[in-house]
Motif scaffolding. Structure first.
Motif, short mmCIF file in Angstrom:
data_model
loop_
_atom_site.label_atom_id
_atom_site.label_comp_id
_atom_site.label_asym_id
_atom_site.label_seq_id
_atom_site.Cartn_x
_atom_site.Cartn_y
_atom_site.Cartn_z
N GLN A 19 0.83 -1.21 0.00
CA GLN A 19 0.00 0.00 0.00
C GLN A 19 0.86 1.26 0.00
OE1 GLN A 19 -3.65 -0.22 -0.11
NE2 GLN A 19 -2.69 -2.07 -0.89
N PRO A 20 0.38 2.33 -0.65
CA PRO A 20 1.15 3.58 -0.69
C PRO A 20 1.19 4.24 0.69
CG PRO A 20 -1.00 3.88 -1.70
CD PRO A 20 -0.87 2.43 -1.38
N GLN A 24 -4.67 9.26 -2.56
CA GLN A 24 -5.51 10.26 -3.21
C GLN A 24 -6.87 10.20 -2.53
OE1 GLN A 24 -5.66 9.88 -7.46
NE2 GLN A 24 -7.59 10.96 -7.59
N ALA A 25 -7.45 11.36 -2.25
CA ALA A 25 -8.73 11.42 -1.54
C ALA A 25 -9.83 10.72 -2.32
CB ALA A 25 -9.11 12.87 -1.28
N ASP A 26 -10.68 10.01 -1.57
CA ASP A 26 -11.88 9.36 -2.10
C ASP A 26 -11.59 8.45 -3.29
OD1 ASP A 26 -14.60 8.86 -1.78
OD2 ASP A 26 -15.13 10.27 -3.36
N PHE A 27 -10.68 7.54 -3.09
CA PHE A 27 -10.29 6.60 -4.14
C PHE A 27 -10.16 5.22 -3.52
CE2 PHE A 27 -7.27 4.52 -7.02
CZ PHE A 27 -7.84 4.80 -8.25
N ALA A 28 -10.56 4.20 -4.23
CA ALA A 28 -10.48 2.83 -3.72
C ALA A 28 -9.20 2.17 -4.23
CB ALA A 28 -11.70 2.02 -4.16
N TYR A 29 -8.42 1.63 -3.29
CA TYR A 29 -7.17 0.97 -3.61
C TYR A 29 -7.30 -0.53 -3.39
CZ TYR A 29 -4.89 5.53 -3.59
OH TYR A 29 -4.52 6.82 -3.87
N PRO A 30 -6.81 -1.33 -4.33
CA PRO A 30 -6.85 -2.79 -4.12
C PRO A 30 -5.80 -3.19 -3.09
CG PRO A 30 -5.70 -2.29 -6.15
CD PRO A 30 -6.22 -0.98 -5.62
N GLU A 50 -10.31 -6.86 -3.11
CA GLU A 50 -10.44 -6.27 -1.78
C GLU A 50 -10.12 -4.76 -1.81
OE1 GLU A 50 -8.44 -8.59 1.21
OE2 GLU A 50 -9.09 -10.46 0.29
N LEU A 51 -10.91 -4.04 -2.60
CA LEU A 51 -10.74 -2.60 -2.70
C LEU A 51 -11.08 -1.94 -1.36
CD1 LEU A 51 -12.32 -1.96 -6.19
CD2 LEU A 51 -9.91 -2.17 -5.62
#
Length: 54
Positions: A19-20, A24-30, A50-51
């Motif tokens: 994970q970073p 970024q605001a309001d963004f889904a990361y896998p 698994e976002l």
């Protein structure tokens, strides 16, 4: 990156994604990616799973 040699093993794996440190605001990361081979259709499925919204 996936090599042809890896895909020829017909994998069925799910692997964590690093994970970073900032998001970024309001963004889904896998948090995981998957690689699966379906012998019936003879196709690969490569997924981001698994976002998690940050």
């Amino acid at each position: 990156m996936m090599t042809l040699e890896f895909l020829q093993t017909r994998p069925n794996v799910s692997t964590p994604i690093k994970q970073p440190q900032s998001y970024q605001a309001d963004f889904a990361y896998p948090t995981r990616y998957g690689v699966r081979y379906d012998p019936e259709s003879r196709q690969f499925e490569i997924t981001l799973d698994e976002l998690t919204r940050h």
